[in-house]
Design a protein around this motif. Structure first.
Motif, short mmCIF file in Angstrom:
data_model
loop_
_atom_site.label_atom_id
_atom_site.label_comp_id
_atom_site.label_asym_id
_atom_site.label_seq_id
_atom_site.Cartn_x
_atom_site.Cartn_y
_atom_site.Cartn_z
N TYR A 134 24.94 -40.33 22.08
CA TYR A 134 25.50 -39.45 21.16
C TYR A 134 23.89 -39.18 20.22
CZ TYR A 134 30.04 -41.31 19.42
OH TYR A 134 30.75 -40.88 19.40
N LEU A 135 23.74 -38.22 19.50
CA LEU A 135 22.72 -37.65 18.98
C LEU A 135 22.79 -37.68 17.54
CD1 LEU A 135 21.73 -34.84 21.36
CD2 LEU A 135 20.30 -37.03 21.12
N PHE A 136 21.85 -38.43 16.58
CA PHE A 136 21.93 -37.81 15.49
C PHE A 136 20.72 -37.80 14.90
CE2 PHE A 136 24.20 -41.88 16.66
CZ PHE A 136 25.21 -42.08 15.85
N LYS A 137 20.95 -36.96 13.21
CA LYS A 137 19.99 -36.80 12.72
C LYS A 137 18.92 -37.76 11.91
CE LYS A 137 23.24 -33.29 10.74
NZ LYS A 137 23.65 -32.56 9.46
N CYS A 138 17.15 -37.00 11.93
CA CYS A 138 16.62 -37.91 11.22
C CYS A 138 16.98 -37.23 10.06
CB CYS A 138 15.21 -37.87 12.24
SG CYS A 138 15.31 -38.30 13.99
N ASP A 139 15.77 -38.15 8.77
CA ASP A 139 15.95 -37.90 7.92
C ASP A 139 14.28 -37.07 7.37
OD1 ASP A 139 13.88 -39.53 7.62
OD2 ASP A 139 14.27 -41.00 6.76
#
Length: 410
Positions: A134-139
């Protein structure tokens, strides 16, 4: 490339290599590195580079902490994301004790011995992994969030698939390192991706699995994303598997059936290695991740799938492992089970009549009673691994949270 020690030293001089990363894995398959000056490489080849094994989780060497890394010249690769001047290369290593004998906790060495034993019996295996992530967003500060980068589904294209560019960068980077992928695509879950490896011999496949995960994380980070190999990072969405395609180098349908029979007969015992986290069992039994111990033609919900491809592409796919496993241990145990099926000419059942363990605790209980594992592994490695996993299972029972502990590290 000719990969004798002398040819490696010549390559290092000609390519202005200044640093060498010596890589190995702990018993759980987590990548470990030590960097040395290229000038120290001759010493590494001759007498090894020492390190404190008592600080490596699972090595359990507090009484005799020194172990030694010996680079494997066949695994030499440049790290293309490092500067062109003062370049950096990586090699995987074998681990030895001070007296020069192999270290019992070296899972890479365990796979090498397993492959050699099978080869002496006349069995030459090939393995091709298919790894999902999975690829997740970063803040804004660059910290990982649990928000996937897109809402795409299986085989979606841009703009619904927002992982297209990073997958391309991953594949191109791996190609620069001499590791070729066959295909890549968006998977079923939001932000979920899959990249398939080229078929190869088992040690190459295991090294490539470790290398692949490292490059995915690096390229994701450079794209402002976070890559997770957790088996089930998002509840109610597709889990991530490490599907293991297996065959003999010379495909033989009858022998493949015997291999499958051997694997089905021992897969419950192997599960604590193939599915090592409490989170692993939240994936099994949903979204085509198998739970029933059986096989079938083309059916992706079964534990072992026999694809429609024939001839040189004849193979079978073991679908239960997930990317949190140590590939050296998992591939080795699958090979040992397959060899047992071949040696006993086992008949392939349509359905074995039972299911995989329902949680990590059940998998541990089965492994503790397993004669197969006691025969297949040295006692130090097996007991060290199981004790660590029993501690993790106790911690999970107290917290009930299978994601937070491993989200950032798996």
């Amino acid at each position: 490339m000719n990969t004798t020690e002398q040819s490696v030293l010549q390559f290092v001089r000609e390519q202005d290599v200044r640093f060498v990363k010596l890589s190995f894995c702990d018993i759980f398959g987590n990548l470990q590195n030590i960097s040395i000056s290229s000038k120290e490489l001759p010493r590494a080849f001759e007498s090894g580079i020492s390190f404190d094994a008592s600080s490596i989780r699972g090595f359990l060497y507090s009484d005799r902490s020194d172990l030694f890394l010996f680079p494997d010249t066949t695994t030499l690769s440049l790290l293309p994301w490092r500067p062109a001047q003062g370049r950096v290369v990586r090699m995987f290593c074998s681990i030895r004790k001070p007296d020069g004998t192999p270290f019992e906790g070296d899972s890479r060495g365990y796979l090498a011995r397993t492959v050699e034993s099978a080869y002496r019996k006349g069995y030459d295996f090939s393995i091709g992994p298919e790894c999902e992530f999975y690829l997740f967003k970063c803040d804004p500060e660059g910290n990982p969030t649990r928000t996937p980068i897109d809402t795409g589904t299986y085989f979606d294209a841009a703009p619904f698939d927002r992982g297209e560019d990073v997958r391309r960068n991953i594949c191109l980077t791996l190609e620069e390192m001499g590791f070729y992928t066959e295909r890549s695509h968006h998977e079923s879950g939001p932000g979920q991706n899959e990249i398939d490896f080229r078929y190869g011999e088992p040690m190459e496949a295991a090294d490539n699995t470790i290398l692949f995960k490292n490059v995915v994380r690096m390229m994701a980070d450079r794209s402002g994303m976070f890559a997770s190999f957790l088996p089930k990072p998002i509840p109610d969405e597709s889990g991530s598997g490490l599907h293991v395609n297996m065959s003999l180098r010379e495909p033989d349908t009858a022998k493949h059936e015997q291999m499958i029979a051997g694997i089905l007969s021992h897969i419950s015992e192997i599960t604590v290695f193939a599915n090592p986290l409490a989170n692993s069992y939240e994936r099994l039994g949903s979204w085509e991740a198998p739970i029933h111990i059986g096989w079938g033609d083309s059916n992706r919900s079964l534990l072992v799938r026999v694809p429609a491809a024939k001839g040189a592409y004849t193979r079978f796919e073991v679908r239960s492992p997930d990317p949190s496993c140590n590939p050296y241990l998992t591939y080795a145990l699958l090979i040992r089970a397959a060899v047992e099926g071949l040696e006993h000419q086992m008949a392939m059942p349509a359905y074995a009549g039972n299911d995989l363990p329902g949680n990590l605790g059940e998998a541990l209980a089965i492994a503790r009673k397993s004669v197969f594992l006691r025969d297949a592994m040295n006692e130090r490695m097996l007991d060290g691994y199981l004790k660590a996993k029993e501690s993790e299972w106790e911690a999970y029972q107290e917290s009930g949270d299978s994601v937070s502990r491993y989200f950032l590290t798996t």
